[in-house]
Design a protein around this motif. Structure first.
Motif, PDB file in Angstrom:
ATOM      1  N   PRO A 344       2.703  -6.615  -6.999  1.00  0.00           N
ATOM      2  CA  PRO A 344       2.843  -5.180  -6.737  1.00  0.00           C
ATOM      3  C   PRO A 344       1.885  -4.321  -7.582  1.00  0.00           C
ATOM      4  O   PRO A 344       1.323  -3.335  -7.085  1.00  0.00           O
ATOM      5  CB  PRO A 344       4.305  -4.899  -7.088  1.00  0.00           C
ATOM      6  N   ALA A 345       1.690  -4.701  -8.837  1.00  0.00           N
ATOM      7  CA  ALA A 345       0.736  -3.963  -9.669  1.00  0.00           C
ATOM      8  C   ALA A 345      -0.688  -4.177  -9.173  1.00  0.00           C
ATOM      9  O   ALA A 345      -1.520  -3.246  -9.226  1.00  0.00           O
ATOM     10  CB  ALA A 345       0.863  -4.400 -11.125  1.00  0.00           C
ATOM     11  N   ALA A 346      -0.985  -5.369  -8.688  1.00  0.00           N
ATOM     12  CA  ALA A 346      -2.310  -5.636  -8.112  1.00  0.00           C
ATOM     13  C   ALA A 346      -2.540  -4.753  -6.890  1.00  0.00           C
ATOM     14  O   ALA A 346      -3.659  -4.257  -6.666  1.00  0.00           O
ATOM     15  CB  ALA A 346      -2.437  -7.106  -7.747  1.00  0.00           C
ATOM     16  N   ASP A 347      -1.497  -4.530  -6.106  1.00  0.00           N
ATOM     17  CA  ASP A 347      -1.618  -3.650  -4.939  1.00  0.00           C
ATOM     18  C   ASP A 347      -1.970  -2.224  -5.366  1.00  0.00           C
ATOM     19  O   ASP A 347      -2.802  -1.553  -4.734  1.00  0.00           O
ATOM     20  CB  ASP A 347      -0.301  -3.618  -4.163  1.00  0.00           C
ATOM     21  N   VAL A 348      -1.325  -1.745  -6.424  1.00  0.00           N
ATOM     22  CA  VAL A 348      -1.609  -0.396  -6.920  1.00  0.00           C
ATOM     23  C   VAL A 348      -3.054  -0.313  -7.405  1.00  0.00           C
ATOM     24  O   VAL A 348      -3.763   0.676  -7.132  1.00  0.00           O
ATOM     25  CB  VAL A 348      -0.629  -0.003  -8.041  1.00  0.00           C
ATOM     26  N   LEU A 349      -3.506  -1.324  -8.116  1.00  0.00           N
ATOM     27  CA  LEU A 349      -4.893  -1.336  -8.588  1.00  0.00           C
ATOM     28  C   LEU A 349      -5.868  -1.309  -7.417  1.00  0.00           C
ATOM     29  O   LEU A 349      -6.884  -0.604  -7.453  1.00  0.00           O
ATOM     30  CB  LEU A 349      -5.149  -2.577  -9.448  1.00  0.00           C
ATOM     31  N   ARG A 350      -5.591  -2.070  -6.373  1.00  0.00           N
ATOM     32  CA  ARG A 350      -6.456  -2.090  -5.199  1.00  0.00           C
ATOM     33  C   ARG A 350      -6.482  -0.722  -4.506  1.00  0.00           C
ATOM     34  O   ARG A 350      -7.523  -0.259  -4.079  1.00  0.00           O
ATOM     35  CB  ARG A 350      -5.948  -3.131  -4.187  1.00  0.00           C
ATOM     36  N   ARG A 351      -5.340  -0.101  -4.396  1.00  0.00           N
ATOM     37  CA  ARG A 351      -5.223   1.137  -3.626  1.00  0.00           C
ATOM     38  C   ARG A 351      -5.669   2.362  -4.425  1.00  0.00           C
ATOM     39  O   ARG A 351      -6.378   3.224  -3.918  1.00  0.00           O
ATOM     40  CB  ARG A 351      -3.779   1.323  -3.154  1.00  0.00           C
ATOM     41  N   PHE A 352      -5.252   2.427  -5.710  1.00  0.00           N
ATOM     42  CA  PHE A 352      -5.460   3.660  -6.476  1.00  0.00           C
ATOM     43  C   PHE A 352      -6.372   3.487  -7.680  1.00  0.00           C
ATOM     44  O   PHE A 352      -6.748   4.477  -8.315  1.00  0.00           O
ATOM     45  CB  PHE A 352      -4.109   4.221  -6.945  1.00  0.00           C
ATOM     46  N   GLY A 353      -6.687   2.232  -8.030  1.00  0.00           N
ATOM     47  CA  GLY A 353      -7.504   1.996  -9.202  1.00  0.00           C
ATOM     48  C   GLY A 353      -6.691   2.070 -10.490  1.00  0.00           C
ATOM     49  O   GLY A 353      -5.466   2.225 -10.477  1.00  0.00           O
ATOM     50  N   VAL A 354      -7.391   1.956 -11.631  1.00  0.00           N
ATOM     51  CA  VAL A 354      -6.732   2.011 -12.937  1.00  0.00           C
ATOM     52  C   VAL A 354      -6.280   3.440 -13.209  1.00  0.00           C
ATOM     53  O   VAL A 354      -7.070   4.375 -13.095  1.00  0.00           O
ATOM     54  CB  VAL A 354      -7.671   1.518 -14.055  1.00  0.00           C
TER      55      VAL A 354
END
Length: 572
Positions: A344-354
């Protein structure tokens, strides 16, 4: 008799002897004959719904169907867009000839297929197809190797030579040359697309609760007495609330073992009091005989033998109380996206970046898994950067001999992923796929069918539309589901972080059966097939079973497979 037994014969006139044998054997055991269009014959149990339209016949349970639309439905795609359930649909041409057969997406009415002399035979149980083809059962040992190596992956392949399964959401369609071919009509990836995403937390909760209520209302008629298997966990308690809201004729049962982790009565009672469902508490006492054959002949290994005593108790209860259906929360963890990694955190990184959203997801996962924030962050970063589709299913060596170890997993259409799939959505879909491998082969289904509302089309489609990061909000797994039922269930259930289990019970049963299992597994059907590494198996059986020993846990699927083989072939 199981109320959901059927056999469909397409091209019946091409095999008069087969049809005559089917009529004699199946009507003799209580199935009723019905002819459709040109050259199609159905044998079905009296309690199985059958609805016929000029261009369509539906066998089983269909919900949300518009009768006017059904009357003009011509393709499987039209059908899945307007209805759902546990059904097999047969499409007919204007002249009454069969054109296609489809199994409902995520439907739990099985469809086992074989062919004989140009005739297509599709049935709910493999023993029915074998009876009408007059074939003796032959086990497919290559399948057994793949079954043990690629666990929790159920494909169209079965353990019986010449019999395959039509998967949920697949159709068989007849070409102009008369040959039948498979087509995937429904795909989970349709529902993971960003264009369908439900990103608003409030809307996600509302839609999820509505989908559960829709599933329960569609699967559980109010006049059918049903028995909910209530552990007091989040998933089964949500079903208790939904059944109460539906005003179903329902009661609940919780099973209790001697081990502490197998006693969840405090939570089951809380859910029962909150929802008003009467609760029975049934003790699972005595020892399970793990060396006996499975209680039913299924297409694949099904019931875990460690659960056979519990299965027998539920069957006895259903007979005594005239239960019409079991209701199970099976698959809830998977459908409600309980995270097994940092995806789930990887998804956030992919979608919104750091940024703030990514760190919030990392922190939530660290709290769920009791892990270091930095460890979770590193794992999420690696998963976010991995762009290669991971189509291979994990392989377990287990006790398979080196030369019997399959190199590639069997094919499943859900493993054909979109190129841009997010890691969390890949994990979500695969978890649901794994859950579907554990809903068949239970002896109690000879008494009454099971209903799995959380593994139904409305709930799964809704769950897949919800982003993975919403499911972990505030450091709680299954957060959308928990919050959706706030006010309907007590906090002691919704805020529960512990989970009951049967590990201690299963290991105790393994220890009790140790002397009987040694000769059975070393000289049984599976061992004689040449699939096993006898030296490693002997070493595992010589040790006392215990937690933390990987080989202890690898013995269970082997025991189940040997029991399944013995059900077909007799004791070795």
């Amino acid at each position: 008799m199981n109320p959901e037994r059927y056999l469909l014969v397409i091209g019946a006139n091409r095999s008069p002897a087969l049809l005559s044998r089917a009529a004699a054997q199946l009507t003799g055991c209580g199935l009723q004959r019905r002819d459709f269009g040109q050259d199609v014959t159905l044998f079905a149990a009296p309690g199985l719904a059958v609805v016929e339209h000029p261009s369509l016949a539906v066998i089983g349970q269909m919900s949300d169907a518009n009768l006017a639309q059904l009357a003009h439905c011509e393709t499987p795609v039209e059908l899945v867009a307007d209805s759902w359930g546990n059904y097999i649909a047969l499409g007919l041409g204007t002249d009454g000839t069969p054109r296609w057969v489809m199994r409902a997406p995520l439907g739990h009415l099985p469809a086992y297929r074989t062919s004989a002399n140009g005739t297509e035979i599709i049935g709910s149980h493999p023993d029915l197809t074998l009876a009408v083809t007059d074939e003796k059962p032959t086990l497919a040992w290559e399948f057994v190797g793949r079954h043990l190596a690629f666990q929790h992956l159920q494909t169209s392949e079965t353990g019986l030579a010449g019999i395959e399964e039509l998967l949920g959401g697949e159709s068989l369609e007849q070409g102009s040359n008369g040959d039948w071919h498979r087509r995937q009509v429904w795909s989970p990836w349709t529902w993971t697309a960003q264009s369908r995403e439900i990103g608003d937390p409030l809307r996600a909760r509302q839609n999820l609760r509505a989908s559960v209520e829709r599933a329960v209302a569609g699967l559980i008629p109010r006049d059918v007495l049903c028995l909910l298997e209530l552990s007091g966990g989040v998933d089964s308690s949500i079903l208790a609330a939904a059944l109460a809201g539906h005003k179903a004729k329902a009661r609940a049962v919780t099973l209790v073992t001697d081990e502490r982790e197998g006693d969840e009565r405090i939570y089951a009672r809380a859910a029962s009091i909150a929802t008003g469902l009467p609760l029975d508490e049934v003790a699972v006492t005595g020892a399970v005989n793990l060396a006996r054959p499975a209680s039913m002949r299924s297409a694949r290994p099904g019931l875990p033998m460690t659960l056979s005593l519990a299965d027998d108790l539920l069957a006895e209860k259903a007979r005594a109380e005239t239960i019409g259906a079991f209701v199970s929360g099976a698959g809830g963890d998977c459908v409600f996206c309980s995270p097994a990694s940092a995806a789930p955190a990887a998804d956030v990184l992919r979608r919104f970046g750091v940024g703030r959203a990514a760190w919030a997801a990392v922190d939530a996962l660290a709290r769920i898994h009791h892990a270091s924030v930095w460890d979770v962050a590193k794992m999420a970063w690696r998963q976010a950067r991995e762009r290669t589709a991971q189509s291979q299913w994990p392989r377990t060596t287990g006790f398979l001999a080196h030369d019997a170890l399959p190199t590639t997993a069997p094919v499943h259409p859900w493993l054909e992923e979109p190129a841009d799939v997010l890691p969390g959505k890949r994990s979500h879909v695969r978890a649901i796929l794994a859950a579907l491998a554990h809903v068949e082969g239970y002896g109690r289904h000879a008494v009454a069918p099971s209903r799995f509302p959380l593994l139904s089309q409305p709930v799964v489609e809704t769950a897949l539309r919800i982003p993975s990061w919403l499911w972990i909000e505030n450091g709680r797994d299954r957060a959308v589901a928990r919050t959706a039922y706030s006010g309907f269930l007590p906090a002691s259930v919704l805020d529960r972080r512990t989970k009951g289990g049967l590990d201690s019970y299963a290991i105790a049963m393994l220890a009790h059966n140790r002397s009987a299992l040694q000769p059975l597994l070393l000289e049984g059907h599976v061992s004689r097939s040449g699939l096993l590494d006898r030296r490693r198996l002997e070493a595992a059986l010589a040790r006392q079973p215990r937690r933390g020993d990987a080989d202890t846990y690898l013995l269970f699927p082997l025991i189940d497979t040997e029991a399944w083989a013995s059900a077909w072939l007799g004791e070795p």
